[in-house]
Design an enzyme around this catalytic site. Structure first.
Site, PDB file in Angstrom:
ATOM      1  N   GLU B  52       0.845  -1.167   0.000  1.00  0.00           N
ATOM      2  CA  GLU B  52       0.000   0.000   0.000  1.00  0.00           C
ATOM      3  C   GLU B  52       0.896   1.236   0.000  1.00  0.00           C
ATOM      4  O   GLU B  52       1.685   1.447   0.917  1.00  0.00           O
ATOM      5  CB  GLU B  52      -0.848  -0.066   1.263  1.00  0.00           C
ATOM      6  N   LEU B  80      -6.345  -2.989   0.299  1.00  0.00           N
ATOM      7  CA  LEU B  80      -6.160  -3.161   1.746  1.00  0.00           C
ATOM      8  C   LEU B  80      -6.734  -4.506   2.159  1.00  0.00           C
ATOM      9  O   LEU B  80      -7.871  -4.606   2.608  1.00  0.00           O
ATOM     10  CB  LEU B  80      -6.883  -2.053   2.499  1.00  0.00           C
ATOM     11  N   ALA B  81      -5.940  -5.517   1.953  1.00  0.00           N
ATOM     12  CA  ALA B  81      -6.422  -6.876   2.203  1.00  0.00           C
ATOM     13  C   ALA B  81      -5.206  -7.685   2.637  1.00  0.00           C
ATOM     14  O   ALA B  81      -4.747  -8.577   1.935  1.00  0.00           O
ATOM     15  CB  ALA B  81      -7.047  -7.453   0.931  1.00  0.00           C
ATOM     16  N   GLU B  82      -4.723  -7.336   3.823  1.00  0.00           N
ATOM     17  CA  GLU B  82      -3.431  -7.855   4.262  1.00  0.00           C
ATOM     18  C   GLU B  82      -3.374  -9.371   4.293  1.00  0.00           C
ATOM     19  O   GLU B  82      -2.329  -9.970   4.001  1.00  0.00           O
ATOM     20  CB  GLU B  82      -3.076  -7.282   5.634  1.00  0.00           C
ATOM     21  N   ASP B 107       1.957  -3.079  12.818  1.00  0.00           N
ATOM     22  CA  ASP B 107       0.643  -3.394  13.383  1.00  0.00           C
ATOM     23  C   ASP B 107      -0.265  -4.126  12.391  1.00  0.00           C
ATOM     24  O   ASP B 107      -1.068  -4.968  12.780  1.00  0.00           O
ATOM     25  CB  ASP B 107      -0.059  -2.101  13.814  1.00  0.00           C
ATOM     26  N   PHE B 108      -0.165  -3.761  11.116  1.00  0.00           N
ATOM     27  CA  PHE B 108      -1.095  -4.317  10.126  1.00  0.00           C
ATOM     28  C   PHE B 108      -0.769  -5.765   9.771  1.00  0.00           C
ATOM     29  O   PHE B 108      -1.607  -6.466   9.205  1.00  0.00           O
ATOM     30  CB  PHE B 108      -1.113  -3.471   8.849  1.00  0.00           C
ATOM     31  N   HIS B 151      -0.761   1.978  16.031  1.00  0.00           N
ATOM     32  CA  HIS B 151       0.154   2.411  14.971  1.00  0.00           C
ATOM     33  C   HIS B 151       1.583   2.556  15.465  1.00  0.00           C
ATOM     34  O   HIS B 151       2.356   3.342  14.927  1.00  0.00           O
ATOM     35  CB  HIS B 151      -0.321   3.742  14.367  1.00  0.00           C
TER      36      HIS B 151
HETATM   37  C1  LIG Z   1      -5.623  -2.944   8.209  1.00  0.00           C
HETATM   38  C2  LIG Z   1      -5.016  -1.623   7.937  1.00  0.00           C
HETATM   39  N1  LIG Z   1      -4.271  -1.470   6.839  1.00  0.00           N
HETATM   40  C3  LIG Z   1      -3.701  -0.278   6.569  1.00  0.00           C
HETATM   41  C4  LIG Z   1      -3.885   0.781   7.414  1.00  0.00           C
HETATM   42  C5  LIG Z   1      -3.265   2.138   7.113  1.00  0.00           C
HETATM   43  N2  LIG Z   1      -4.316   3.088   6.815  1.00  0.00           N
HETATM   44  C6  LIG Z   1      -4.803   3.926   7.730  1.00  0.00           C
HETATM   45  S1  LIG Z   1      -6.122   4.788   7.147  1.00  0.00           S
HETATM   46  C7  LIG Z   1      -5.985   4.084   5.636  1.00  0.00           C
HETATM   47  C8  LIG Z   1      -6.891   4.456   4.509  1.00  0.00           C
HETATM   48  C9  LIG Z   1      -8.258   3.999   4.733  1.00  0.00           C
HETATM   49  O1  LIG Z   1      -9.037   4.387   3.664  1.00  0.00           O
HETATM   50  P1  LIG Z   1     -10.596   4.426   3.794  1.00  0.00           P
HETATM   51  O2  LIG Z   1     -11.059   3.190   4.473  1.00  0.00           O
HETATM   52  O3  LIG Z   1     -11.152   4.705   2.464  1.00  0.00           O
HETATM   53  O4  LIG Z   1     -10.891   5.633   4.795  1.00  0.00           O
HETATM   54  P2  LIG Z   1     -10.543   7.162   4.577  1.00  0.00           P
HETATM   55  O5  LIG Z   1      -9.197   7.393   5.159  1.00  0.00           O
HETATM   56  O6  LIG Z   1     -10.615   7.454   3.133  1.00  0.00           O
HETATM   57  O7  LIG Z   1     -11.592   7.875   5.356  1.00  0.00           O
HETATM   58  C10 LIG Z   1      -4.955   3.173   5.615  1.00  0.00           C
HETATM   59  C11 LIG Z   1      -4.586   2.397   4.451  1.00  0.00           C
HETATM   60  C12 LIG Z   1      -4.648   0.567   8.561  1.00  0.00           C
HETATM   61  N3  LIG Z   1      -4.851   1.526   9.454  1.00  0.00           N
HETATM   62  N4  LIG Z   1      -5.215  -0.640   8.797  1.00  0.00           N
END
Ligand SMILES: Cc1ncc(C[n+]2csc(CCOP(=O)(O)OP(=O)(O)O)c2C)c(N)n1
Ligand SMILES: Cc1ncc(C[n+]2csc(CCOP(=O)(O)OP(=O)(O)O)c2C)c(N)n1
Ligand SMILES: [Mg+2]
Ligand SMILES: [Mg+2]
Lengths: 325, 345, 345, 325
Positions: B52, B80-82, B107-108, B151
């Protein structure tokens, strides 16, 4: 032309504006480096929280994400305790332990706010299981981003909620990005609202920048859910004005196509509703009064936060567990 | 194989030589990681990088910046599909590629523990050695500015209990490059654990490719009075502490194991045989920390060597608090290491 | 609260009393687990049990057999979705229930590590203590008959590095009941780790409800020559070993900590203060084993007490092989414990 | 009436029968307690492996599950090495380390067989990524049960495969149970074949006990996938005759409604195809010859396995890692 009660419109406006002003206050304060927690602002997305939470009672349960300020405000949480939490103070809603991404308050049905993408979805389904189990007529709502629709727990949760016909409302805030990843590079089709269909969950899509449209859809879904007809899914299409995290816009860094942000700013949910209100006879004066009242309340929250004590050093190690029997 | 022509670092030559000395080329940790991946992508068509944000304007804090432009289709963003993505990378590795999967936060990776431990780590054994999983999982530890409980975790000790998996913990730019190249060249899955606070630190990094062998620690500073076994971010903290201690006349020896699995027991024992004192500086939670694990493992050989009880500097057993006031008390640094050293003297 | 009226077991009274002695009621471990859940379901309307197969004719090897008939709607099967289901149970706990989630194999919990460590274990802390997760996750360790690499893992040490989580490891029917009732009564998430090979073993189990407090170990057999700290299945193996050793005139003291988090350090130190010898018998992989962790934690206070190096009996650092020939060499039993005891004498 | 080449029909029959006879041999040998590994037999489900793998080449990749015997046979794996693996011998396809649930052979594109429900699905997608990356025209096939359709990785994998248009074929063997849990208590709708639709993956459903129908559907899907049109999903409806694990039927224990098993036994895929073959002029003699040849081969495999050496003790610790650079 549909008729709306004046109070209804003012309530919607007030909540939406409160969110906007809260976030703007953070933007103005952040450079002071006293709010030391990563802020994921929802400027531009306020109509969704407002339009959905309008139908919720204090006892209803809500789960949110890293971008949680708006949902907490719309659910009625105390601004003082929210602001104090951002300042890391003892008087914060989490005693300073949670920070911006984990604002919560069980008194308002917000038990735990997770910043793990998708993580709140099964929690909400579980809360709904609890509500049904206890034969309460309350519901659980979960907000999540388009990013969460990538995650397997989303589908597992849809399956479970449909299977058990649980009173849970899935609300996707599709702002077309997860951090800097566009929905297109993560999902082959742009159809989040349909993802529940294969589990028998009705799905709807609406303009997330139109608070009336959101509230109309949300109201219908929530009625259905309260009536015991099982879960529903609503995709609200919107846009985040700021960078993924922090008070600045990141567009100039090349994170998003030129012009996209400004196009969406023209579709500002607050401005849009203001011009609607004007047409419905809510005067400029009345709006200014609302704004002034909210600004004062937020200002008060900042003063409260800044004057609040830090947690005590020993609190570092409290609340890890409860000690047990 | 494209990897056999790279020199393996002459371990002994680097002893007692701090990275950062000399008048050679300096790179940050982030740049060194980037260079390692760039060279791996050039050297071996089977290498690719997924994660990502790997191709966004941030480029995982600079560590993959712009690589997608040089290597079209080989450096790409992911959903986002770890869980599935880790499985997908494992499947790609089984079927002949050498994937590097990058996570912005350690963490992820919890979402993918099934794929890591049930699948990637076991595939070689379950197949009787006929299949391989040359997969590298890069993951950053975050810290500070209210990153809070989800985090900022540094639970690398968990990976010390996963037979089949190797674990690297680079503490400086030089190691970041050599260990990452070695991880990519390795036929087994490697957890490659980076620390965000190391990203901007510079050290001498040769331009040529070089591999740092797993399981060989390094003496970062020589000293006769006390041994400090330091991990990840605690290495620069230990070096800082030891410089300050020197002013008090205390000569600390700082050891960086560089990899946790395999772990170089010999280098620790040799040092303690000389100093008779041991501090372990480890930024994982106390309970089940790397410090506890390693002290348990070395307990017997250490007994006759230690003149004083060993002291562990670790994080307390609590999730990370957000408040800056609490955060400051949660984390450990050179001051805590100095205190620990004074205790063992 | 419905739980405050249950007596907490008088710890000292049970010391040195082997479960199984006396002429009271005997139950198997499986029956004891079942009785605990039945009594919890009766006592507290908030308790429910979910898990794959909890309501089938097997009833998780008897441990939930037929409960769904007595408690309609409160003992139910679930989809195979370990990640979400753990989150769902956590959400239900946050919103006022007291779920028990059952897994047929510990191996499957890896799919839910994100929900366990990022969510269930942290929710209390992140909320500043305002929210609670009274969740019990039961999981069985499998062993033997070629269960192989993915159906026989005993990675309980991983849960020792998760602040906010408690870990119980009952080794007999009496403890199974008292610890499970205590886990359900507890306001925090508990990993409750059972061993399939203990399921049919019987011990005296009072019919009344009783709670065994977490963090209090028990001396299973008194002896002055050597301390055996044994976990889970290794407890009966250690008891067997100690009986056989007695014939050689060796009096072993067998200690069962009953919970790993919190852990009763005092009981071990007190014993070793007497015996001066320590064997840790633990059926997790050597690297990062509970044995290494505990030895590391106790290293300092043990130093002046130990007359000989401690010896750990653990599994080797490999996935479980399927072949019966290799399996036999993989697992440890009373014979290995006896060998270890001889080494420390 | 569609015309099938005689060889085609005989091939299908032979593979299906080989699977049946292999499983039956295990059933007869299991009481000897020399096969000491949990066997998940696919008796009753043979038509799926046969009908799908008919279209696969040796270089194509296959991922399977705990119930893997049939897939391995249909992909062409060596019976001797499979049987030796069940006996835990050195000569087994995994050197005795894998056992019944993990049969694999990279020479036949079977790299690793997982018994974690759903776990093989992303692995197959990853292998497909590798094939596409290497510009090979081969495909990856993954077999999984209805249980795997509960798991989040299934959806995550569908999303990824569709997004990248990967050459992967998802084949669900829906036998309506996961251990003793009926599909109904796990999934609100009986529509696994549709689950890919929201990702743009075409889905098909067929009678998994009709080998011709399976092969027809599989053939079409595989043609499509080989042509670079992206993934496809096929749900084959079938039934397992034996208990979830082990050689016995578990119906009398109350695991399944009375009569269900016998109803499905009447729909035996082997018998059904035999009567079809007779109509197409494949004589009883020819079928008996095929059966005799297969039985002999299986018998030989048993002898091979029993006469094979155990692994060496030191092999307990080999193959954990490869030693590294
Ligand atoms: C499981 C996981 N993977 C990656 C992250 C890092 N991360 C934090 S917010 C985010 C984006 C999330 O996007 P979305 O769900 O569309 O929400 P938005 O920020 O657009 O409101 C990511 C990838 C995380 N917090 N948790
Ligand atoms: C993740 C996971 N959860 C639970 C199990 C236990 N288990 C083994 S096989 C099985 C049933 C799987 O059902 P299905 O996928 O329909 O395949 P079938 O056995 O019917 O062929 C279960 C639940 C497992 N192996 N993995
Ligand atoms: Mg988004
Ligand atoms: Mg099935």
């Amino acid at each position: 032309m549909k008729r709306y009660p004046h109070e209804f419109l003012k309530k919607l406006y007030s909540v939406m504006l409160e969110i906007r002003l809260f976030e703007e206050k953070i933007i103005s304060l952040y450079p002071d480096r006293q709010i030391r927690t990563p802020v994921h602002l929802c400027v531009g997305q306020e109509a969704i929280a407002a339009g959905v939470c309008l139908w919720l009672k204090k006892r209803d349960v809500l789960f949110s994400t890293h971008r949680c300020h708006g949902h907490c405000i719309a659910k009625g949480m105390d601004l003082n305790s929210m602001m104090a939490e951002l300042y890391g103070r003892k008087t914060g809603c989490c005693g300073g332990k949670g920070g911006s991404m984990h604002l919560s308050d069980p008194a308002y049905g917000i038990y735990s706010t997770t910043a793990i993408v998708g993580g709140g979805i099964p929690l909400a389904v579980g809360a709904a299981l609890s509500l049904k189990f206890q034969k309460r007529r309350d519901i659980a709502v979960v907000f999540f981003g388009d990013g969460a629709a990538d995650e397997g727990v989303f589908y597992e949760s849809l399956n479970f909620a449909a299977l058990k016909k649980l009173p849970v409302f899935f609300v996707c805030e599709n702002n077309f990005y997860a951090t800097n990843s566009s929905q297109k590079v993560r999902q082959p089709l742009d159809n989040i609202f349909k993802k529940g269909g294969v589990f028998g969950i009705p799905g709807f899509r609406c303009d997330g920048n139109d608070v009336l449209e959101v509230s109309r859809h949300a109201g219908r879904c929530i009625d259905r859910i309260r009536a015991g007809e099982g879960p529903a899914l609503l995709e609200c299409r919107t846009y985040r004005w700021k960078g993924h995290v922090g008070p600045d816009c990141d567009a100039q860094k090349g994170c998003r196509p030129a012009g996209e942000v400004s196009r969406w700013i023209k579709r500002c949910p607050v401005k849009k509703f203001e011009s609607f209100l004007r047409k419905r006879g809510v005067g400029g004066d009345e709006m200014r009064r609302i704004r002034a009242r909210l600004s004062a309340r937020i200002e008060k929250a900042v003063v409260f936060a800044k004057n609040s004590p830090w947690p005590q050093a020993r609190e570092l190690l409290t609340d890890v567990t409860g000690g047990g029997i | 194989m494209p990897w056999t022509t790279i020199a393996i670092e002459n371990h002994t030559r680097k002893l007692a030589k701090d990275p950062g000395e000399g008048d050679e080329r300096l790179l940050t940790y982030a740049q060194a990681l980037r260079e390692a991946q760039q060279q791996a992508l050039r050297r071996d068509r089977r290498v690719f990088i997924a994660g990502e944000g790997v191709d966004d304007p941030g480029g995982i804090f600079g560590s993959t910046l712009g690589l997608h432009k040089e290597f079209t289709g080989r450096v790409f963003d992911i959903p986002l599909a770890e869980a599935a993505v880790t499985g997908i990378m494992t499947g790609a590795a089984l079927a002949g590629l050498r994937p590097v999967l990058a996570h912005m936060r350690l963490d992820f990776t919890l979402l993918s523990f099934d794929q890591i431990l049930n699948h990637a780590a076991k595939a070689r054994y379950m197949s009787g050695g006929r299949s391989r999983v040359p997969l590298v999982i890069r993951a950053l530890i975050g810290q500070g500015w209210g990153s809070a409980a989800q985090h900022s975790q540094s639970f690398y000790p968990l990976f010390m209990h996963m037979p089949g998996l190797k674990v690297a913990l680079p503490s400086n730019a030089y190691d970041a490059k050599g260990l990452l190249l070695a991880a990519i060249a390795d036929d087994d899955p490697v957890m490659f654990i980076e620390h965000r606070w190391l990203y901007d630190l510079k050290s001498v990094v040769p331009e040529k490719e070089y591999l740092i062998p797993f399981g060989k620690g390094v003496v970062r500073r020589r000293g006769a009075d006390v041994t400090i076994l330091a991990l990840s971010l605690m290495v620069p903290e230990a070096l800082k502490a030891s410089e300050e201690l020197l002013r008090e006349g205390i000569r600390a020896e700082v050891i960086d194991p560089r990899t946790l699995v395999p772990f170089d027991e010999g280098i620790v024992l040799k040092s303690v045989a000389k100093t008779g004192r041991l501090v372990i500086a480890d930024s994982s939670w106390r309970g089940g920390s790397a410090a506890e694990i390693l002290l348990g493992r070395l307990c017997n050989p250490l007994r006759p060597l230690l003149k004083k009880d060993a002291v562990c500097v670790t994080l307390p057993d609590s999730p990370t608090p957000a408040s800056p006031f609490l955060e400051k008390r949660f984390y450990k640094d050179s001051a805590d290491i100095k205190d620990a050293v004074r205790k063992v003297l």
